[in-house]
Write a protein that holds these residues in place. Sequence first.
Motif, short mmCIF file in Angstrom:
data_model
loop_
_atom_site.label_atom_id
_atom_site.label_comp_id
_atom_site.label_asym_id
_atom_site.label_seq_id
_atom_site.Cartn_x
_atom_site.Cartn_y
_atom_site.Cartn_z
N LYS A 101 16.78 -32.19 -9.19
CA LYS A 101 17.22 -33.59 -9.20
C LYS A 101 16.10 -34.52 -8.75
O LYS A 101 15.91 -35.59 -9.32
N GLN A 102 15.36 -34.10 -7.75
CA GLN A 102 14.25 -34.92 -7.24
C GLN A 102 13.12 -35.01 -8.26
O GLN A 102 12.58 -36.08 -8.50
N GLN A 103 12.78 -33.90 -8.87
CA GLN A 103 11.65 -33.85 -9.81
C GLN A 103 12.01 -34.42 -11.18
O GLN A 103 11.12 -34.87 -11.91
N HIS A 104 13.28 -34.37 -11.55
CA HIS A 104 13.72 -34.81 -12.88
C HIS A 104 14.97 -35.69 -12.71
O HIS A 104 16.08 -35.30 -13.11
N PRO A 105 14.82 -36.88 -12.14
CA PRO A 105 15.98 -37.70 -11.80
C PRO A 105 16.81 -38.15 -13.00
O PRO A 105 18.00 -38.47 -12.83
N ASN A 106 16.24 -38.16 -14.18
CA ASN A 106 16.99 -38.59 -15.35
C ASN A 106 17.56 -37.44 -16.17
O ASN A 106 18.20 -37.66 -17.20
N ALA A 107 17.34 -36.24 -15.71
CA ALA A 107 17.81 -35.06 -16.47
C ALA A 107 19.28 -34.77 -16.16
O ALA A 107 19.77 -35.02 -15.07
N ASP A 108 19.96 -34.24 -17.16
CA ASP A 108 21.28 -33.67 -16.95
C ASP A 108 21.06 -32.23 -16.52
O ASP A 108 20.37 -31.47 -17.21
N ILE A 109 21.65 -31.85 -15.39
CA ILE A 109 21.50 -30.50 -14.88
C ILE A 109 22.83 -29.77 -15.05
O ILE A 109 23.88 -30.28 -14.64
N ILE A 110 22.75 -28.60 -15.66
CA ILE A 110 23.94 -27.78 -15.88
C ILE A 110 23.73 -26.46 -15.16
O ILE A 110 22.85 -25.67 -15.53
N VAL A 111 24.53 -26.24 -14.12
CA VAL A 111 24.47 -24.99 -13.37
C VAL A 111 25.54 -24.06 -13.94
O VAL A 111 26.70 -24.45 -14.09
N GLN A 112 25.12 -22.85 -14.27
CA GLN A 112 26.03 -21.90 -14.88
C GLN A 112 26.46 -20.82 -13.88
O GLN A 112 25.69 -20.43 -13.02
N SER A 113 27.69 -20.38 -14.03
CA SER A 113 28.19 -19.32 -13.17
C SER A 113 27.43 -18.02 -13.41
O SER A 113 26.84 -17.82 -14.47
N ILE A 114 27.48 -17.17 -12.41
CA ILE A 114 26.91 -15.83 -12.54
C ILE A 114 27.95 -14.98 -13.27
O ILE A 114 29.14 -15.06 -12.99
N LEU A 115 27.49 -14.19 -14.19
CA LEU A 115 28.41 -13.34 -14.96
C LEU A 115 28.80 -12.10 -14.19
O LEU A 115 28.05 -11.62 -13.33
#
Length: 135
Positions: free
Chosen positions: A33-47
């Motif tokens: 978030k700090q390095q890419h403030p305009n990016a959409d970040i999608i965190v995926q669950s562990i399978l």
Amino acid sequence: ETIFVMVGINDLIAGIPEKEVARNIEKSVQYLKQQHPNADIIVQSILPHGDERATWEGRDRLLQLPNDRIQAVNTAIAQMAAEEGVHYLDRYPLFADGEGALRPDLTSDGLHLSEQGYLVWRTAIALLINEEFGG
């Protein structure tokens, strides 16, 4: 710009405690978030893993990692994603069988995905993008 984050299974297999794995994922998200403030970040669950049906060379290590420990980290990841204002993609239900293990038709060895598994993953991402970002 969209950043997909999917980490944690190797740490859990290595014996790192769930809380530490979840905290490391949180630190990674905060950094992104700090390095890419305009990016959409999608965190995926562990399978999940294939449990007793696994044929992966590290099967003995998988069997020491109950799938409910993976679910505990996923719960923490989902909460962290909400708190951090990032997207969470819960893939676990798509890949788990009735006992919570990785579906045999979606894996090549109980840990790694098969071609069919990658198709399911791709579809999950496409649906999320369509829902959250309007296609």
